[in-house]
Design a protein around this motif. Structure first.
Motif, PDB file in Angstrom:
ATOM      1  N   GLY A 127       0.769  -1.178   0.060  1.00  0.00           N
ATOM      2  CA  GLY A 127       0.092  -0.102  -0.017  1.00  0.00           C
ATOM      3  C   GLY A 127       0.751   1.257   0.064  1.00  0.00           C
ATOM      4  N   GLN A 128       2.247   1.253  -0.411  1.00  0.00           N
ATOM      5  CA  GLN A 128       3.036   2.255  -0.465  1.00  0.00           C
ATOM      6  C   GLN A 128       3.644   2.382  -1.808  1.00  0.00           C
ATOM      7  OE1 GLN A 128       5.592   1.075   3.160  1.00  0.00           O
ATOM      8  NE2 GLN A 128       4.536   3.034   4.079  1.00  0.00           N
ATOM      9  N   SER A 129       3.607   3.675  -2.199  1.00  0.00           N
ATOM     10  CA  SER A 129       4.758   4.016  -3.296  1.00  0.00           C
ATOM     11  C   SER A 129       6.038   4.388  -2.656  1.00  0.00           C
ATOM     12  CB  SER A 129       3.852   5.224  -4.230  1.00  0.00           C
ATOM     13  OG  SER A 129       3.788   6.442  -3.266  1.00  0.00           O
ATOM     14  N   ILE A 130       6.923   4.819  -3.632  1.00  0.00           N
ATOM     15  CA  ILE A 130       7.975   5.590  -3.095  1.00  0.00           C
ATOM     16  C   ILE A 130       7.667   6.673  -2.274  1.00  0.00           C
ATOM     17  CG2 ILE A 130      10.120   6.334  -3.868  1.00  0.00           C
ATOM     18  CD1 ILE A 130      10.090   4.490  -6.346  1.00  0.00           C
TER      19      ILE A 130
ATOM     20  N   LYS B  28       9.728  -5.131   3.869  1.00  0.00           N
ATOM     21  CA  LYS B  28      10.251  -5.503   2.441  1.00  0.00           C
ATOM     22  C   LYS B  28       9.061  -6.494   1.593  1.00  0.00           C
ATOM     23  CE  LYS B  28      15.125  -5.960   3.086  1.00  0.00           C
ATOM     24  NZ  LYS B  28      16.330  -6.702   2.910  1.00  0.00           N
ATOM     25  N   ALA B  29       9.206  -6.060   0.272  1.00  0.00           N
ATOM     26  CA  ALA B  29       8.068  -6.707  -0.386  1.00  0.00           C
ATOM     27  C   ALA B  29       8.327  -8.125  -0.477  1.00  0.00           C
ATOM     28  CB  ALA B  29       8.227  -6.277  -1.788  1.00  0.00           C
ATOM     29  N   SER B  30       7.343  -9.006  -0.477  1.00  0.00           N
ATOM     30  CA  SER B  30       7.471 -10.675  -0.476  1.00  0.00           C
ATOM     31  C   SER B  30       7.582 -10.963  -1.834  1.00  0.00           C
ATOM     32  CB  SER B  30       6.465 -11.005   0.264  1.00  0.00           C
ATOM     33  OG  SER B  30       4.924 -11.007  -0.569  1.00  0.00           O
TER      34      SER B  30
END
Length: 161
Positions: free
Chosen positions: A63-66, A130-132
């Motif tokens: 749910g987050q952009s940079i 961290k992205a899974s």
């Protein structure tokens, strides 16, 4: 709430800057390095497809952009849970008509995309995760699907017009 709104605009500015940076890189690659090999129209359509896909998929990981990650914001559904990828994607489809989104955002705390998808932007109290591998695979699927959808839509519009 006022500082969150400022952070939200700053996060959007960063997201737009990232997308413009990618567009500029694509322009350099396609118009200067591959100029002789690919027709002008096709080069620019590929650039537009990648830029639109990147913008539509920007919030799909946690749910987050940079920009949201830098300003410690995240998108949640109205119950405070992480929204489904489809909701996050559809939420960004509304951003294509930016001036309408800006009017909604200036008049209240939610954009039109947030209202339509029952989402909201809130401060992220926990450390960024961290992205899974599953999230990364899902992001790529939506990204590539967006590019395909762009070209299918362009094809249909060219045939109709």
């Amino acid at each position: 709430m006022k500082s969150q709104s400022k952070s939200r605009w700053k996060a959007l500015g960063i997201d737009v800057a990232v997308v413009l940076f990618v567009w500029m890189l694509l322009h350099i690659i396609f118009d200067h390095l591959l100029r002789a090999n690919i027709h002008y129209f096709i080069r620019h359509q590929i650039q537009l497809a990648v830029v639109f896909a990147l913008f539509l998929c920007k919030d799909l990981v946690n749910g987050q952009s940079i920009g949201k990650r830098l300003y410690k914001l995240k998108v949640v559904d109205d119950q405070g849970n992480e929204p489904t990828p489809w909701r996050l994607y559809l939420r960004n489809v509304f951003a294509i008509v930016f001036f309408i989104e800006a009017i909604f955002l200036l008049s209240g705390s939610k954009r039109a995309g947030d209202i339509a998808c029952n989402t909201r932007v809130v401060p992220s109290l926990d450390e960024p995760r961290k992205a899974s591998p599953r999230q990364i695979a899902r992001w790529w699927a939506f990204f590539l699907g967006s590019i395909v959808a762009y070209f299918l839509l362009a094809y249909v519009l060219i045939r109709v017009i």
